[in-house]
Design a protein around this motif. Structure first.
Motif, mmCIF file in Angstrom:
data_model
loop_
_atom_site.group_PDB
_atom_site.id
_atom_site.type_symbol
_atom_site.label_atom_id
_atom_site.label_comp_id
_atom_site.label_asym_id
_atom_site.label_seq_id
_atom_site.Cartn_x
_atom_site.Cartn_y
_atom_site.Cartn_z
ATOM 1 N N ARG A 1 5.744 54.138 29.666
ATOM 2 C CA ARG A 1 4.842 53.430 30.582
ATOM 3 C C ARG A 1 5.002 51.920 30.455
ATOM 4 N N ARG A 2 5.041 51.426 29.234
ATOM 5 C CA ARG A 2 5.214 49.988 29.034
ATOM 6 C C ARG A 2 6.592 49.545 29.503
ATOM 7 N N ALA A 3 7.617 50.329 29.209
ATOM 8 C CA ALA A 3 8.969 49.971 29.628
ATOM 9 C C ALA A 3 9.057 49.831 31.139
ATOM 10 N N ALA A 4 8.349 50.711 31.868
ATOM 11 C CA ALA A 4 8.421 50.688 33.327
ATOM 12 C C ALA A 4 7.556 49.599 33.929
ATOM 13 N N ILE A 5 6.365 49.381 33.382
ATOM 14 C CA ILE A 5 5.427 48.443 34.000
ATOM 15 C C ILE A 5 5.903 47.003 33.890
ATOM 16 N N LYS A 6 6.762 46.701 32.930
ATOM 17 C CA LYS A 6 7.251 45.341 32.740
ATOM 18 C C LYS A 6 8.313 44.936 33.759
ATOM 19 N N LEU A 7 8.939 45.895 34.420
ATOM 20 C CA LEU A 7 10.094 45.587 35.261
ATOM 21 C C LEU A 7 9.691 44.986 36.603
ATOM 22 N N VAL A 8 10.433 43.966 37.025
ATOM 23 C CA VAL A 8 10.272 43.324 38.322
ATOM 24 C C VAL A 8 11.578 43.495 39.096
ATOM 25 N N LEU A 9 11.485 43.899 40.347
ATOM 26 C CA LEU A 9 12.670 44.051 41.181
ATOM 27 C C LEU A 9 13.112 42.698 41.719
ATOM 28 N N VAL A 10 14.387 42.369 41.519
ATOM 29 C CA VAL A 10 15.003 41.195 42.142
ATOM 30 C C VAL A 10 15.970 41.726 43.201
ATOM 31 N N PRO A 11 15.645 41.532 44.472
ATOM 32 C CA PRO A 11 16.462 42.128 45.536
ATOM 33 C C PRO A 11 17.845 41.509 45.624
ATOM 34 N N ALA A 12 18.740 42.220 46.295
ATOM 35 C CA ALA A 12 20.098 41.724 46.520
ATOM 36 C C ALA A 12 20.076 40.511 47.440
ATOM 37 N N GLY A 13 21.100 39.656 47.300
ATOM 38 C CA GLY A 13 21.233 38.531 48.212
ATOM 39 C C GLY A 13 21.788 37.290 47.545
ATOM 40 N N GLU A 14 21.926 36.241 48.333
ATOM 41 C CA GLU A 14 22.479 34.982 47.867
ATOM 42 C C GLU A 14 21.454 34.174 47.070
ATOM 43 N N PHE A 15 21.968 33.348 46.157
ATOM 44 C CA PHE A 15 21.138 32.371 45.457
ATOM 45 C C PHE A 15 22.033 31.237 44.976
ATOM 46 N N TYR A 16 21.411 30.132 44.633
ATOM 47 C CA TYR A 16 22.173 28.972 44.147
ATOM 48 C C TYR A 16 22.350 29.097 42.643
ATOM 49 N N TYR A 17 23.601 29.129 42.197
ATOM 50 C CA TYR A 17 23.944 29.366 40.798
ATOM 51 C C TYR A 17 24.610 28.124 40.218
ATOM 52 N N GLY A 18 24.149 27.684 39.055
ATOM 53 C CA GLY A 18 24.783 26.562 38.380
ATOM 54 C C GLY A 18 24.013 25.268 38.540
ATOM 55 N N CYS A 19 24.634 24.202 38.070
ATOM 56 C CA CYS A 19 23.990 22.896 38.041
ATOM 57 C C CYS A 19 23.895 22.284 39.427
ATOM 58 N N LYS A 20 22.705 21.844 39.781
ATOM 59 C CA LYS A 20 22.479 21.158 41.048
ATOM 60 C C LYS A 20 22.287 19.680 40.758
ATOM 61 N N LYS A 21 23.174 18.862 41.289
ATOM 62 C CA LYS A 21 23.156 17.429 40.976
ATOM 63 C C LYS A 21 22.051 16.727 41.764
ATOM 64 N N ASN A 22 20.887 16.623 41.158
ATOM 65 C CA ASN A 22 19.756 15.923 41.782
ATOM 66 C C ASN A 22 19.675 14.500 41.242
ATOM 67 N N GLY A 23 20.741 13.742 41.474
ATOM 68 C CA GLY A 23 20.746 12.362 41.027
ATOM 69 C C GLY A 23 21.074 12.172 39.564
ATOM 70 N N GLU A 24 21.452 13.228 38.842
ATOM 71 C CA GLU A 24 21.820 13.101 37.446
ATOM 72 C C GLU A 24 23.015 14.000 37.157
ATOM 73 N N PRO A 25 23.828 13.635 36.164
ATOM 74 C CA PRO A 25 25.035 14.417 35.897
ATOM 75 C C PRO A 25 24.719 15.783 35.307
ATOM 76 N N CYS A 26 25.614 16.720 35.544
ATOM 77 C CA CYS A 26 25.494 18.046 34.930
ATOM 78 C C CYS A 26 26.028 17.995 33.509
ATOM 79 N N ASP A 27 25.504 18.828 32.650
ATOM 80 C CA ASP A 27 26.055 18.948 31.306
ATOM 81 C C ASP A 27 27.435 19.591 31.380
ATOM 82 N N ALA A 28 28.266 19.305 30.378
ATOM 83 C CA ALA A 28 29.644 19.782 30.406
ATOM 84 C C ALA A 28 29.736 21.303 30.468
ATOM 85 N N ALA A 29 28.798 22.012 29.845
ATOM 86 C CA ALA A 29 28.868 23.468 29.789
ATOM 87 C C ALA A 29 28.278 24.152 31.005
#
Length: 290
Positions: free
Chosen positions: A59-87
């Motif tokens: 019951r606890r294992a199931a109740i904790k889960l949240v569904l994240v649907p399929a689809g696009e998303f923005y992955y990685g560093c977004k340069k909002n006026g500052e540099p990205c870290d090297a990694a």
């Protein structure tokens, strides 16, 4: 009732709908966190208890889960006026199939059930570890290495999330810098290090889900701060290292960004490292040990 008690412990939000997927993968090498004073366990091969042990709390294992649907998303560093870290991954739009992920980090009380069942080994007990500390049952279990985290997730019929899954669950689809948006973090949103002390002055972790203002777009808690979280990804070609995400109670604001990445020895047991579990989107029943 017990069922209502479990449901009340972990508040649920309905996830927004997402576009259809176009599968993409990435595995660029991450970096080692400057905040961590590593407590590295014996690197010799370890014999773990069999997962064919007492059954988990389904019951606890199931109740904790949240569904994240399929689809696009923005992955990685977004340069909002500052540099990205090297990694950090250079920012781009990618797509991912559906999956489920735990709303909270795994608690000490939850992990203890796995140890008591003989399916998991005990965490480390160095300074800062929550395992044998009083009144820490609701804190995230920490001082667990990558294999211990993987074993717990397997016991409850789950697995560790990939980097891509973790980041989408943390930031949603709009490329925000933090789970709550682009505003710099404070102790209202995340358990982080402050000028006074680590852990927003407590010099420790906090109980999971203590920062409701810091929830991600999918309703997940503590995706920034509290403990770094193991993912399933290896650090490039280094099989003995794994990627961890999210920063910890010892982190300054910048390392808790959703795009920040850390590589750690897989055998590390440190007070700043814990985990949460994920699951494929198709219905899966928690393991019964059979």
């Amino acid at each position: 009732s017990e069922g209502r008690k479990l449901a009340a412990e972990i508040r649920a939000d309905e996830a927004p709908e997402m576009p259809e997927p176009i599968e993409v993968a990435s595995n660029d090498p991450p970096r080692e966190s400057p905040e961590i004073s590593a407590v590295v366990a014996d690197t010799k091969p370890r014999l773990l208890p069999s997962v064919a042990a007492s059954p988990p709390d389904k019951r606890r294992a199931a109740i904790k889960l949240v569904l994240v649907p399929a689809g696009e998303f923005y992955y990685g560093c977004k340069k909002n006026g500052e540099p990205c870290d090297a990694a950090e991954i250079p920012g781009r739009t990618v797509s991912l199939g559906p999956f489920r992920i735990d709303r909270t980090e795994v608690r000490v009380s939850e992990y203890r059930k796995c140890v008591d069942a003989g399916a998991c080994t005990a965490p480390g007990s160095a300074d800062g570890c929550n395992w044998n500390m009083p009144n820490r049952g609701e804190h995230p279990v920490n001082c667990v290495d990558w294999t211990q985290a993987q074993s717990y997730c397997k016991w409850v019929g789950k697995r560790l999330p990939t980097e891509l899954e973790w980041e989408k669950a943390a930031r949603g689809v709009d490329g925000r810098a933090y789970p709550w948006g682009d505003a710099a973090p404070s102790c209202d949103q995340a358990v982080i290090s402050t000028p006074d002390a680590a852990g927003c002055g407590a010099d420790s972790t906090w109980p999971v889900a203590s920062r409701s203002m810091g929830r991600s777009p999918f309703g997940l808690f503590d995706m920034a701060g509290n403990v770094l979280e193991w993912t399933s990804d290896s650090a490039g070609s280094h099989d003995d290292e794994r990627v961890a995400r999210g920063g910890s109670y010892r982190s300054a604001p910048r390392p808790v960004r959703t795009s920040s990445r850390d590589w750690l020895p897989a055998a590390m047991q440190d007070a700043s490292v814990g985990f949460r579990c994920a699951q494929d989107a198709s219905p899966v029943t928690a393991s019964t040990g059979s």
